[in-house]
Design a protein around this motif. Structure first.
Motif, PDB file in Angstrom:
ATOM      1  N   ILE B 185      34.871  27.896  33.019  1.00 24.32           N
ATOM      2  CA  ILE B 185      34.699  29.346  33.209  1.00 24.32           C
ATOM      3  C   ILE B 185      33.368  29.653  33.897  1.00 24.32           C
ATOM      4  N   GLU B 186      32.316  28.981  33.455  1.00 28.55           N
ATOM      5  CA  GLU B 186      30.975  29.230  33.994  1.00 28.55           C
ATOM      6  C   GLU B 186      30.944  28.944  35.503  1.00 28.55           C
ATOM      7  N   THR B 188      33.522  28.780  37.605  1.00 32.38           N
ATOM      8  CA  THR B 188      34.397  29.684  38.353  1.00 32.38           C
ATOM      9  C   THR B 188      33.726  31.042  38.537  1.00 32.38           C
ATOM     10  N   LYS B 189      33.137  31.553  37.451  1.00 34.77           N
ATOM     11  CA  LYS B 189      32.518  32.882  37.505  1.00 34.77           C
ATOM     12  C   LYS B 189      31.367  32.906  38.512  1.00 34.77           C
ATOM     13  N   ASP B 217      37.504  36.271  32.215  1.00 37.75           N
ATOM     14  CA  ASP B 217      36.095  35.909  32.035  1.00 37.75           C
ATOM     15  C   ASP B 217      35.510  35.183  33.247  1.00 37.75           C
ATOM     16  N   GLY B 218      36.339  34.407  33.924  1.00 39.35           N
ATOM     17  CA  GLY B 218      35.846  33.620  35.063  1.00 39.35           C
ATOM     18  C   GLY B 218      35.978  34.346  36.392  1.00 39.35           C
ATOM     19  N   HIS B 219      36.617  35.533  36.383  1.00 36.49           N
ATOM     20  CA  HIS B 219      36.775  36.352  37.595  1.00 36.49           C
ATOM     21  C   HIS B 219      37.486  35.636  38.738  1.00 36.49           C
TER      22      HIS B 219
END
Lengths: 214, 283
Positions: B185-186, B188-189, B217-219
């Motif tokens: 997630i981190e 990707t975001k 969350d990861g947009h």
């Protein structure tokens, strides 16, 4: 079927998928840059992906600008897809200003950047098409569609015709409500790719062929 | 409106659909055309073919599979693996692909991105970034399926890719790929917020919740899914496929229905899950 279908080739964009859709419907389309071949066609399709100014330059250099006008004036069916819709307008904002075919009066504009990074440019997604007023899709190739149907879009620029009369469908992306299909007499065009929108999209081609049978 | 795309990703080696873990240890799953047809009929927004050994052997050999797929499936098809030149791009597009995905060649000669996006249009050129997280928390870009380090920090590279004219970025977490432990997630975001072009998250989903998470969350603008949907298809087709596959089929023949951390789920189920969680996607 003896109808002659010409897909206009100006050395840009992906013509293969348009040809596949035609073949699926039983039409053996010819990919051609030859103005004479275009003028002899029963159906003409102008596809396109890429830059507006390069496209106009290429169309001009093949003698296709004049031939497209001549073909359209003859009253035979003409269909534009994606950049093929945008090229029908008067001019594009891309690289300052570039003149288009001026068949649909109006301009081509770029989607504004989204500071929230939600509505990215290019728009690459399936999006919904809507009927601008009730009954507008009757007797057009979009008669097989329902408002809210999903079609596949890939574009950074959108067409803004001067007159709402020519706007056949509308779509919204971010804060922009824009024209996603046009119709003016024998000229029909879509900003989306019907040939990439599943069999439902291919049905739009089928309607266009069927409605324009001699 | 925004409608997040669910892209069926098929890793291909020779005539076979394969799947590995961390882009390595490839198992044969079946014929890519069968999977593509099933995904097309079950609501995939796009298909993504990756020739997983092409850049290693400096070849791309998918042309026949591309043509037969494009003839039957009227949805967008992106093809990656072993694309090194304008001529390679032209050939893949001519075979029937709508977009091409470049990784190794883009890093070796970034000007290829610029030249290709001018020639074929930005929206035709997708750049893949394979990221591996380092001990100090930094992410570096790798090539050749995570085998070779490039010394490029991924966020700076993503911005450069956008400036060079690419239309989309596929961000692969090599650490998560094939594990079923969820997308990074981190990573990707950070990529999604760094650029203004669409970002496709790839690597790691083991269940529907991972997919909704990387979008909310990861947009991510789109997600690539592989193992979760492949195993779902296999679970349904197992007996039929045993007779038709060449290569390492011991995995298939074992007939197991459990796939580690991966809970098989269909594209329709993924889309239902997203819609229930108020995430827009084409139904």
């Amino acid at each position: 079927m003896n109808s002659k279908v010409v897909i206009i080739d100006y050395q840009l964009g992906n013509l293969f998928s348009v040809k596949q859709a035609c073949e699926y419907l039983g039409y053996d389309a010819i990919i051609s840059s030859n103005p004479e071949e275009l003028l002899a066609a029963d159906y003409a399709i102008l596809p396109g992906v890429g830059a507006f100014n390069d496209s106009m330059k290429n169309l001009e250099s093949f003698g296709l600008v004049k031939a497209i006008h001549q073909y359209i004036n003859s009253g035979k069916p003409f269909m534009g897809v994606c950049l093929g819709l945008q090229l029908l307008l008067t001019e594009s904002e891309e690289f300052g200003s570039t003149k288009g075919l001026n068949i649909i009066p109006g301009i081509v504009k770029k989607f504004p950047p989204d500071i929230n990074h939600e509505f990215k440019v290019p728009q690459i997604q399936w999006n919904q098409i809507f009927e601008p007023s009730d009954g507008k899709w009757q007797n057009t190739a979009l008669c097989v569609c329902k408002p809210g149907d999903y079609m596949y879009f890939v574009h950074s620029f959108y067409a803004q015709p001067d007159s709402e009369d020519y706007v056949l469908a509308k779509t919204t992306y971010g804060g922009t409500s824009y024209c996603s299909s046009v119709q003016r007499a024998n000229v029909f065009a879509t900003q989306f790719h019907p040939e990439k929108s599943g069999l439902h999209g291919v049905e739009i081609y089928k309607q266009w062929f069927d409605q324009n049978k001699k | 409106m925004k409608f997040n795309r669910i892209i069926a990703r098929l890793d291909i080696k020779g005539p076979n659909l394969v799947k590995g873990i961390h882009l390595e240890g490839l198992r044969v799953l079946g014929k890519p055309e069968d999977f593509a047809k099933y995904y097309y009929e079950n609501g995939a927004d796009e298909l993504f073919y990756q020739d997983v050994v092409a850049s290693l052997y400096e070849r791309n050999s998918l042309h026949e599979i591309i043509s037969s797929t494009a003839k039957k499936n009227f949805i967008p098809l992106t093809v990656g693996g072993g694309i090194r030149s304008i001529q390679d791009i032209r050939e893949v597009l001519r075979a029937g692909a709508d977009k091409v995905c470049i990784n190794t060649a883009a890093i070796k000669s970034p000007q290829l991105i610029k030249e290709a996006s001018l020639k074929f249009g930005s929206s035709t050129i997708v750049v893949a970034i394979e990221a591996i997280k380092q001990l100090d928390g930094k992410y570096f870009a790798f090539v050749d399926n995570g085998r070779e380090e490039t010394g490029r920090e991924v966020f700076a590279w993503a911005k450069e890719v956008e400036e060079l004219g690419a239309g989309e970025i596929v961000i692969t977490s090599v650490d998560r790929e094939g594990t079923g432990t969820g997308y990074d997630i981190e990573l990707t975001k950070k990529i999604a917020m760094a650029v203004n072009i669409p970002v496709i998250a790839h690597g790691g989903p083991g269940k529907s919740e991972h997919i909704s998470e990387v979008i909310s969350d990861g947009h991510a603008d789109a997600v690539a899914v592989a193992s979760v949907i492949h195993y779902d298809f296999i679970a349904q087709q197992l007996s039929d496929m045993q007779n038709r596959t060449e290569g390492n089929i011991s995995f298939l023949n074992s007939g197991r229905k459990q796939f580690g951390k991966i809970e098989p789920v269909s594209l329709r189920q993924i889309k239902q899950h997203l819609i229930q969680n108020h995430i827009n996607t084409r139904p």
